[in-house]
Write an enzyme that holds these catalytic residues in place. Structure first.
Site, short mmCIF file in Angstrom:
data_model
loop_
_atom_site.label_atom_id
_atom_site.label_comp_id
_atom_site.label_asym_id
_atom_site.label_seq_id
_atom_site.Cartn_x
_atom_site.Cartn_y
_atom_site.Cartn_z
CG ASN A 120 -1.33 25.41 11.11
OD1 ASN A 120 -1.81 24.89 12.10
ND2 ASN A 120 -1.60 26.66 10.77
CB VAL B 222 5.52 21.86 8.00
CG1 VAL B 222 5.09 22.28 9.40
CG2 VAL B 222 5.43 20.36 7.83
CB CYS B 223 2.42 26.74 7.42
SG CYS B 223 2.26 28.50 7.76
CG LEU B 224 6.18 25.06 13.31
CD1 LEU B 224 4.96 25.25 14.21
CD2 LEU B 224 6.79 23.68 13.54
#
Length: 158
Positions: free
Chosen positions: A85, A92-94
């Protein structure tokens, strides 16, 4: 910087100094003139004990938009991490960092950093950002964890 953004970030800095999270660090960058740039923070997130991430200190740059807290900060690991992620750029992919998904103005620095630390050890298979890391995570957990442990060692030595 908008007055609301400035007040919110100044308060978050004060709260962090008073009761930040043990083992983490978070501080605004210093400008060339020595003043603090509240819109850009240098952050360190430790790997959780008992996980392949343990022992590493993962450096992150948080960039807050002028519209904060209405809009979330951008969070980028420097150097980029091998993680399902985390985009190859380090971003950051959140969901809580996406204003279309889970961002809420009530989220604060502490909550964001805890969320990112949790994401390290609990990747979200439904939202991959890095195909090599995601593929290895899905197909060979032993090799994935070996690579993460080596990354933790490299982060400790940097």
């Amino acid at each position: 910087m908008s007055a609301l953004c400035r007040m919110r970030l100044a308060e978050e800095r004060k709260q962090w100094k008073k009761n930040g999270i043990f083992g983490f660090y978070a501080r605004p960058e210093k400008a060339a003139d020595g003043s603090l740039n509240l819109l850009v923070w240098d952050v360190g997130i430790p790997g959780k004990a008992g996980t392949p991430w343990a022992g590493g200190m993962y450096k992150l740059k948080m960039t807050f938009p002028e519209e904060y807290p209405a809009k979330p900060p951008k969070c980028k690991f420097t150097p980029p991490l091998f993680h399902p992620n985390v985009f190859p750029s380090g971003t950051v992919c959140l969901s809580i960092l996406d204003e279309e998904k889970g961002w809420k103005p009530s989220l604060n620095l502490k909550t964001i950093l805890q969320g990112i630390q949790t994401l390290l050890t609990e990747p979200n298979a439904a939202d991959p950002a890095q195909s090599d890391a995601f593929g290895l995570f899905q197909k060979d957990k032993v090799q994935y964890e070996r690579k993460i442990r080596q990354q933790a060692i490299d982060m400790r030595d940097s």
